[in-house]
Design a protein around this motif. Sequence first.
Motif, PDB file in Angstrom:
ATOM      1  N   ALA A 136       0.831  -1.208   0.000  1.00 24.66           N
ATOM      2  CA  ALA A 136       0.000   0.000   0.000  1.00 24.66           C
ATOM      3  C   ALA A 136       0.861   1.252   0.000  1.00 24.66           C
ATOM      4  CB  ALA A 136      -0.929  -0.012   1.213  1.00 24.66           C
ATOM      5  N   MET A 137       1.906   1.234   0.796  1.00 21.92           N
ATOM      6  CA  MET A 137       2.809   2.389   0.827  1.00 21.92           C
ATOM      7  C   MET A 137       3.477   2.585  -0.529  1.00 21.92           C
ATOM      8  SD  MET A 137       4.514   1.855   4.605  1.00 21.92           S
ATOM      9  CE  MET A 137       5.649   3.214   4.348  1.00 21.92           C
ATOM     10  N   GLY A 138       3.890   1.484  -1.134  1.00 20.05           N
ATOM     11  CA  GLY A 138       4.510   1.590  -2.447  1.00 20.05           C
ATOM     12  C   GLY A 138       3.546   2.104  -3.492  1.00 20.05           C
ATOM     13  N   TRP A 139       2.260   1.638  -3.421  1.00 21.33           N
ATOM     14  CA  TRP A 139       1.263   2.089  -4.396  1.00 21.33           C
ATOM     15  C   TRP A 139       0.962   3.575  -4.223  1.00 21.33           C
ATOM     16  CZ3 TRP A 139      -0.790   1.161  -8.811  1.00 21.33           C
ATOM     17  CH2 TRP A 139      -1.975   1.800  -9.178  1.00 21.33           C
ATOM     18  N   GLN A 140       0.897   4.039  -2.981  1.00 21.16           N
ATOM     19  CA  GLN A 140       0.664   5.468  -2.742  1.00 21.16           C
ATOM     20  C   GLN A 140       1.801   6.306  -3.313  1.00 21.16           C
ATOM     21  OE1 GLN A 140       0.012   5.978   1.439  1.00 21.16           O
ATOM     22  NE2 GLN A 140      -2.058   5.109   1.400  1.00 21.16           N
ATOM     23  N   GLY A 141       3.013   5.792  -3.157  1.00 16.13           N
ATOM     24  CA  GLY A 141       4.150   6.522  -3.711  1.00 16.13           C
ATOM     25  C   GLY A 141       4.097   6.605  -5.222  1.00 16.13           C
ATOM     26  N   VAL A 142       3.762   5.473  -5.860  1.00 11.23           N
ATOM     27  CA  VAL A 142       3.655   5.458  -7.323  1.00 11.23           C
ATOM     28  C   VAL A 142       2.511   6.349  -7.786  1.00 11.23           C
ATOM     29  CG1 VAL A 142       3.180   4.009  -9.312  1.00 11.23           C
ATOM     30  CG2 VAL A 142       4.704   3.187  -7.517  1.00 11.23           C
ATOM     31  N   SER A 143       1.350   6.266  -7.078  1.00 13.17           N
ATOM     32  CA  SER A 143       0.204   7.093  -7.443  1.00 13.17           C
ATOM     33  C   SER A 143       0.528   8.580  -7.315  1.00 13.17           C
ATOM     34  CB  SER A 143      -0.992   6.743  -6.566  1.00 13.17           C
ATOM     35  OG  SER A 143      -2.102   7.564  -6.872  1.00 13.17           O
ATOM     36  N   GLY A 144       1.254   8.931  -6.237  1.00  9.78           N
ATOM     37  CA  GLY A 144       1.644  10.325  -6.070  1.00  9.78           C
ATOM     38  C   GLY A 144       2.567  10.805  -7.165  1.00  9.78           C
ATOM     39  N   MET A 145       3.480   9.935  -7.601  1.00  4.45           N
ATOM     40  CA  MET A 145       4.381  10.308  -8.683  1.00  4.45           C
ATOM     41  C   MET A 145       3.618  10.517  -9.977  1.00  4.45           C
ATOM     42  SD  MET A 145       7.559   7.719  -7.875  1.00  4.45           S
ATOM     43  CE  MET A 145       8.358   8.138  -9.432  1.00  4.45           C
ATOM     44  N   VAL A 146       2.628   9.643 -10.243  1.00  2.00           N
ATOM     45  CA  VAL A 146       1.837   9.773 -11.469  1.00  2.00           C
ATOM     46  C   VAL A 146       1.024  11.059 -11.451  1.00  2.00           C
ATOM     47  CG1 VAL A 146      -0.054   8.773 -12.801  1.00  2.00           C
ATOM     48  CG2 VAL A 146       1.736   7.291 -11.865  1.00  2.00           C
ATOM     49  N   LYS A 147       0.395  11.343 -10.303  1.00  2.00           N
ATOM     50  CA  LYS A 147      -0.391  12.574 -10.209  1.00  2.00           C
ATOM     51  C   LYS A 147       0.493  13.808 -10.348  1.00  2.00           C
ATOM     52  CE  LYS A 147      -4.166  10.722  -7.387  1.00  2.00           C
ATOM     53  NZ  LYS A 147      -4.887  10.797  -6.086  1.00  2.00           N
ATOM     54  N   ALA A 148       1.668  13.772  -9.732  1.00  3.36           N
ATOM     55  CA  ALA A 148       2.583  14.904  -9.848  1.00  3.36           C
ATOM     56  C   ALA A 148       3.007  15.110 -11.292  1.00  3.36           C
ATOM     57  CB  ALA A 148       3.800  14.684  -8.953  1.00  3.36           C
ATOM     58  N   ARG A 149       3.222  14.009 -12.002  1.00  4.21           N
ATOM     59  CA  ARG A 149       3.594  14.126 -13.407  1.00  4.21           C
ATOM     60  C   ARG A 149       2.444  14.702 -14.225  1.00  4.21           C
ATOM     61  NH1 ARG A 149       6.103   9.031 -16.493  1.00  4.21           N
ATOM     62  NH2 ARG A 149       7.819   9.610 -15.089  1.00  4.21           N
ATOM     63  N   GLU A 150       1.203  14.267 -13.938  1.00  2.00           N
ATOM     64  CA  GLU A 150       0.045  14.787 -14.671  1.00  2.00           C
ATOM     65  C   GLU A 150      -0.147  16.269 -14.405  1.00  2.00           C
ATOM     66  OE1 GLU A 150      -3.175  12.374 -13.425  1.00  2.00           O
ATOM     67  OE2 GLU A 150      -2.645  10.663 -14.716  1.00  2.00           O
ATOM     68  N   VAL A 151      -0.006  16.653 -13.131  1.00  2.00           N
ATOM     69  CA  VAL A 151      -0.155  18.079 -12.796  1.00  2.00           C
ATOM     70  C   VAL A 151       0.936  18.899 -13.467  1.00  2.00           C
ATOM     71  CG1 VAL A 151      -0.052  19.753 -10.908  1.00  2.00           C
ATOM     72  CG2 VAL A 151      -1.339  17.632 -10.628  1.00  2.00           C
ATOM     73  N   GLY A 152       2.154  18.384 -13.466  1.00  2.00           N
ATOM     74  CA  GLY A 152       3.252  19.101 -14.117  1.00  2.00           C
ATOM     75  C   GLY A 152       3.050  19.228 -15.610  1.00  2.00           C
ATOM     76  N   ALA A 153       2.557  18.144 -16.239  1.00  2.00           N
ATOM     77  CA  ALA A 153       2.315  18.196 -17.679  1.00  2.00           C
ATOM     78  C   ALA A 153       1.193  19.166 -18.010  1.00  2.00           C
ATOM     79  CB  ALA A 153       1.979  16.793 -18.198  1.00  2.00           C
ATOM     80  N   GLU A 154       0.147  19.180 -17.173  1.00  2.00           N
ATOM     81  CA  GLU A 154      -0.960  20.111 -17.409  1.00  2.00           C
ATOM     82  C   GLU A 154      -0.503  21.556 -17.253  1.00  2.00           C
ATOM     83  OE1 GLU A 154      -5.444  21.088 -15.646  1.00  2.00           O
ATOM     84  OE2 GLU A 154      -4.289  19.356 -14.919  1.00  2.00           O
TER      85      GLU A 154
END
Length: 235
Positions: free
Chosen positions: A24-42
């Motif tokens: 779960a901790m690993g998934w949260q980290g990956v999810s946060g990285m994906v969201k950060a990338r999406e926000v940065g791209a937007e």
Amino acid sequence: MTARRGFTLVEVLVAVLIMAVIAAMGWQGVSGMVKAREVGAEASGRTLRLSAVLGQWEQDLGAIYDSSVVPGIQFDGTALRLVRRSDNGVQVVVWAVRDGRWQRWPGAVVQRNTALREAWVESQLLAGVEPGQLTVLAGVTGWQLYFWRGQGWSNAQSSGDEVAVNEPAANPSPPASGASAPGAAASAPGEAASAPAPAPTATTRTRSLLPTGVRLQLDLPEGRITRDVMLPPTP
């Protein structure tokens, strides 16, 4: 001989629980990285789009055309109307903020004064849903324009420097030989001819001179953006 001891049920459950927590901790980290990338791209895409829109804004102001037929530039609080040079003539362009959308409407390219007046009147009737209306940027909460006149910035809706413009009267075609002038009463035999109608006179009106510069203040969710554009000298 020593008996081999296996894992108890409690130990297996504890191990499974630990693995679940780690996953779960690993998934949260990956999810946060994906969201950060999406926000940065937007944000990056929005910045590039804003840069392109401001480039078009500067191009329109840099090609502004001043004439005695219609105002070269005019702001009413919602829409900025201007006349710009084009390859084959001139065109009316309207920038407006409506319902959080920054829009640009380019009119048809015209070459005659009559067509330019008609295009200017058409630009005053726009509601934001006509064909050709392009939403260049969304999420605009407000905007304000200022004109540089004289030695400082002033509200674009305030009156500017006025100059008198003389408009010559249209010369009517001369009547054919032997025909009476239009509007002249026919004289009875033996009566003196009535005085001819007075010739039309030229009219004088005033128009505002172009400002030297335009300041744009655009309110976005990211903050306020200010952009100053100096207009080309009037030929």
